[in-house]
Design a protein around this motif. Structure first.
Motif, PDB file in Angstrom:
ATOM      1  N   LYS A  30       9.814  -2.407   1.773  1.00 24.64           N
ATOM      2  CA  LYS A  30       9.281  -2.026   0.520  1.00 24.64           C
ATOM      3  C   LYS A  30       8.615  -3.224  -0.215  1.00 24.64           C
ATOM      4  CE  LYS A  30      12.539   1.827  -0.399  1.00 24.64           C
ATOM      5  NZ  LYS A  30      13.665   2.325  -1.016  1.00 24.64           N
ATOM      6  N   GLU A  31       9.294  -4.370   0.047  1.00 28.06           N
ATOM      7  CA  GLU A  31       8.784  -5.646  -0.632  1.00 28.06           C
ATOM      8  C   GLU A  31       7.456  -6.078  -0.043  1.00 28.06           C
ATOM      9  OE1 GLU A  31      12.209  -8.501   0.455  1.00 28.06           O
ATOM     10  OE2 GLU A  31      13.319  -7.509  -1.271  1.00 28.06           O
ATOM     11  N   ASN A  32       7.232  -5.823   1.317  1.00 31.88           N
ATOM     12  CA  ASN A  32       6.066  -6.087   1.785  1.00 31.88           C
ATOM     13  C   ASN A  32       4.945  -5.234   1.923  1.00 31.88           C
ATOM     14  OD1 ASN A  32       7.231  -8.427   2.408  1.00 31.88           O
ATOM     15  ND2 ASN A  32       8.070  -7.619   4.654  1.00 31.88           N
ATOM     16  N   LYS A  33       5.258  -3.902   1.139  1.00 29.30           N
ATOM     17  CA  LYS A  33       4.288  -2.882   1.248  1.00 29.30           C
ATOM     18  C   LYS A  33       2.959  -3.267   0.247  1.00 29.30           C
ATOM     19  CE  LYS A  33       3.143   1.837   0.135  1.00 29.30           C
ATOM     20  NZ  LYS A  33       3.644   3.158  -0.392  1.00 29.30           N
ATOM     21  N   PRO A  34       1.857  -3.125   0.771  1.00 31.45           N
ATOM     22  CA  PRO A  34       0.794  -3.723  -0.014  1.00 31.45           C
ATOM     23  C   PRO A  34       0.294  -2.762  -1.157  1.00 31.45           C
ATOM     24  CG  PRO A  34      -0.122  -3.403   2.414  1.00 31.45           C
ATOM     25  CD  PRO A  34       1.391  -2.966   2.278  1.00 31.45           C
ATOM     26  N   LYS A  35      -0.099  -3.357  -2.123  1.00 36.14           N
ATOM     27  CA  LYS A  35      -0.218  -2.660  -3.650  1.00 36.14           C
ATOM     28  C   LYS A  35      -1.628  -1.731  -3.326  1.00 36.14           C
ATOM     29  CE  LYS A  35       3.162  -4.666  -5.898  1.00 36.14           C
ATOM     30  NZ  LYS A  35       4.148  -4.669  -5.073  1.00 36.14           N
ATOM     31  N   SER A  36      -2.454  -2.201  -2.460  1.00 35.70           N
ATOM     32  CA  SER A  36      -3.821  -1.475  -2.504  1.00 35.70           C
ATOM     33  C   SER A  36      -4.351  -1.574  -1.120  1.00 35.70           C
ATOM     34  CB  SER A  36      -4.810  -2.121  -3.232  1.00 35.70           C
ATOM     35  OG  SER A  36      -5.051  -3.515  -3.061  1.00 35.70           O
ATOM     36  N   GLY A  37      -5.576  -0.985  -0.619  1.00 38.05           N
ATOM     37  CA  GLY A  37      -6.028  -1.176   0.544  1.00 38.05           C
ATOM     38  C   GLY A  37      -5.749  -0.005   1.354  1.00 38.05           C
ATOM     39  N   PHE A  38      -6.166   0.249   2.584  1.00 43.23           N
ATOM     40  CA  PHE A  38      -5.773   1.510   3.328  1.00 43.23           C
ATOM     41  C   PHE A  38      -4.537   1.435   3.908  1.00 43.23           C
ATOM     42  CE2 PHE A  38      -6.993  -1.406   6.875  1.00 43.23           C
ATOM     43  CZ  PHE A  38      -6.406  -1.036   8.024  1.00 43.23           C
ATOM     44  N   LEU A  39      -3.942   0.170   4.186  1.00 45.19           N
ATOM     45  CA  LEU A  39      -2.540  -0.070   4.708  1.00 45.19           C
ATOM     46  C   LEU A  39      -1.472   0.278   3.539  1.00 45.19           C
ATOM     47  CD1 LEU A  39      -2.699  -3.621   6.287  1.00 45.19           C
ATOM     48  CD2 LEU A  39      -2.626  -1.170   7.512  1.00 45.19           C
ATOM     49  N   SER A  40      -1.644   0.288   2.388  1.00 45.29           N
ATOM     50  CA  SER A  40      -0.757   0.838   1.391  1.00 45.29           C
ATOM     51  C   SER A  40      -0.663   2.388   1.295  1.00 45.29           C
ATOM     52  CB  SER A  40      -1.232   0.403   0.028  1.00 45.29           C
ATOM     53  OG  SER A  40      -2.552   1.247  -0.567  1.00 45.29           O
ATOM     54  N   GLN A  56      -5.833  -5.361  10.439  1.00 43.34           N
ATOM     55  CA  GLN A  56      -5.302  -5.371   8.867  1.00 43.34           C
ATOM     56  C   GLN A  56      -6.633  -5.086   8.249  1.00 43.34           C
ATOM     57  OE1 GLN A  56      -2.890  -8.552   7.822  1.00 43.34           O
ATOM     58  NE2 GLN A  56      -2.282  -8.889   9.834  1.00 43.34           N
ATOM     59  N   THR A  57      -7.559  -4.847   8.806  1.00 47.09           N
ATOM     60  CA  THR A  57      -8.967  -4.527   7.915  1.00 47.09           C
ATOM     61  C   THR A  57      -9.605  -3.186   8.538  1.00 47.09           C
ATOM     62  OG1 THR A  57     -10.473  -5.707   9.527  1.00 47.09           O
ATOM     63  CG2 THR A  57      -9.398  -6.919   7.776  1.00 47.09           C
ATOM     64  N   LEU A  58     -10.531  -2.327   7.835  1.00 46.34           N
ATOM     65  CA  LEU A  58     -11.068  -1.414   8.458  1.00 46.34           C
ATOM     66  C   LEU A  58     -11.914  -1.498   9.539  1.00 46.34           C
ATOM     67  CD1 LEU A  58     -11.478   0.543   4.958  1.00 46.34           C
ATOM     68  CD2 LEU A  58      -9.982   1.089   6.889  1.00 46.34           C
ATOM     69  N   GLU A  59     -12.730  -2.589   9.233  1.00 44.80           N
ATOM     70  CA  GLU A  59     -13.449  -3.176  10.377  1.00 44.80           C
ATOM     71  C   GLU A  59     -12.816  -3.302  11.705  1.00 44.80           C
ATOM     72  OE1 GLU A  59     -13.501  -4.648   7.336  1.00 44.80           O
ATOM     73  OE2 GLU A  59     -15.254  -4.088   6.533  1.00 44.80           O
ATOM     74  N   GLU A  60     -11.748  -3.877  11.740  1.00 42.55           N
ATOM     75  CA  GLU A  60     -10.696  -3.914  12.811  1.00 42.55           C
ATOM     76  C   GLU A  60     -10.411  -2.617  13.412  1.00 42.55           C
ATOM     77  OE1 GLU A  60      -8.897  -8.411  12.027  1.00 42.55           O
ATOM     78  OE2 GLU A  60      -7.555  -6.482  11.384  1.00 42.55           O
ATOM     79  N   LEU A  61     -10.159  -1.642  12.517  1.00 36.18           N
ATOM     80  CA  LEU A  61      -9.531  -0.370  12.769  1.00 36.18           C
ATOM     81  C   LEU A  61     -10.975   0.359  13.590  1.00 36.18           C
ATOM     82  CD1 LEU A  61      -7.663   1.983  12.633  1.00 36.18           C
ATOM     83  CD2 LEU A  61      -8.391   2.390  10.400  1.00 36.18           C
ATOM     84  N   PRO A  81      -5.607  11.534   9.403  1.00 34.39           N
ATOM     85  CA  PRO A  81      -6.555  11.761   8.328  1.00 34.39           C
ATOM     86  C   PRO A  81      -6.847  10.840   7.491  1.00 34.39           C
ATOM     87  CG  PRO A  81      -5.217  13.564   9.047  1.00 34.39           C
ATOM     88  CD  PRO A  81      -4.604  12.616   9.497  1.00 34.39           C
ATOM     89  N   VAL A  82      -5.516  10.042   6.785  1.00 32.66           N
ATOM     90  CA  VAL A  82      -5.450   8.947   5.911  1.00 32.66           C
ATOM     91  C   VAL A  82      -6.513   7.776   6.506  1.00 32.66           C
ATOM     92  CG1 VAL A  82      -4.018   7.211   4.823  1.00 32.66           C
ATOM     93  CG2 VAL A  82      -3.281   9.560   5.194  1.00 32.66           C
ATOM     94  N   LEU A  83      -6.287   7.548   7.736  1.00 30.42           N
ATOM     95  CA  LEU A  83      -7.240   6.412   8.257  1.00 30.42           C
ATOM     96  C   LEU A  83      -8.623   6.679   8.284  1.00 30.42           C
ATOM     97  CD1 LEU A  83      -4.732   5.367  11.272  1.00 30.42           C
ATOM     98  CD2 LEU A  83      -5.086   4.360   9.046  1.00 30.42           C
ATOM     99  N   ARG A  84      -8.973   8.030   8.731  1.00 28.88           N
ATOM    100  CA  ARG A  84     -10.300   8.511   8.792  1.00 28.88           C
ATOM    101  C   ARG A  84     -10.946   8.621   7.553  1.00 28.88           C
ATOM    102  NH1 ARG A  84      -9.709  13.758  10.607  1.00 28.88           N
ATOM    103  NH2 ARG A  84      -9.215  12.835  12.478  1.00 28.88           N
ATOM    104  N   ALA A  85     -10.407   9.101   6.387  1.00 29.86           N
ATOM    105  CA  ALA A  85     -10.726   9.098   5.200  1.00 29.86           C
ATOM    106  C   ALA A  85     -11.005   7.587   4.699  1.00 29.86           C
ATOM    107  CB  ALA A  85     -10.003   9.659   4.224  1.00 29.86           C
ATOM    108  N   SER A  86     -10.009   6.688   4.844  1.00 29.94           N
ATOM    109  CA  SER A  86     -10.215   5.251   4.325  1.00 29.94           C
ATOM    110  C   SER A  86     -11.758   4.708   5.128  1.00 29.94           C
ATOM    111  CB  SER A  86      -8.998   4.659   4.713  1.00 29.94           C
ATOM    112  OG  SER A  86      -7.937   4.808   3.946  1.00 29.94           O
ATOM    113  N   LEU A  87     -11.682   4.789   6.503  1.00 29.36           N
ATOM    114  CA  LEU A  87     -12.989   4.462   6.986  1.00 29.36           C
ATOM    115  C   LEU A  87     -14.285   4.903   6.376  1.00 29.36           C
ATOM    116  CD1 LEU A  87     -11.587   4.790  10.734  1.00 29.36           C
ATOM    117  CD2 LEU A  87     -12.378   2.743   9.583  1.00 29.36           C
TER     118      LEU A  87
END
Length: 96
Positions: A30-40, A56-61, A81-87
């Motif tokens: 919970k403490e390390n969860k990003p506030k924004s970006g696809f990982l959040s 850690q980036t969409l380019e890497e993904l 689906p979450v990852l696909r939409a973010s890409l």
């Protein structure tokens, strides 16, 4: 605690119960969860799986296929689906 759960203590001293060998501390997650970006947008297990793989980036993904991502421990079908939409938001896609 019932159900075969064992008391564990993380490096930061947080106490939690787990029935598996997973060393993931819920409080640290919970403490390390990003506030924004696809990982959040992902669950802790999915996010940790990608980070552990060095993604850690969409380019890497985008250099991985969906099948390769699904093979990672912690990634389930609901994450795709979450990852696909973010890409797609960034004009990217999974590798064919």
């Amino acid at each position: 605690m019932s159900g075969g759960k064992i008391l564990k203590i993380c490096e930061k001293g947080h106490q939690y119960y787990k029935s598996s060998d997973c060393r993931s501390c819920p409080t640290c997650n919970k403490e390390n969860k990003p506030k924004s970006g696809f990982l959040s947008k992902l669950s802790s297990p999915a996010r940790n799986a990608l980070i552990h793989e060095g993604i850690q980036t969409l380019e890497e993904l985008s250099s991985y296929t969906e099948k390769e991502i699904l093979k990672l421990h912690g990634i389930g079908p609901a994450s795709i689906p979450v990852l696909r939409a973010s890409l797609e938001e960034e004009g990217l896609s999974f590798k064919d």
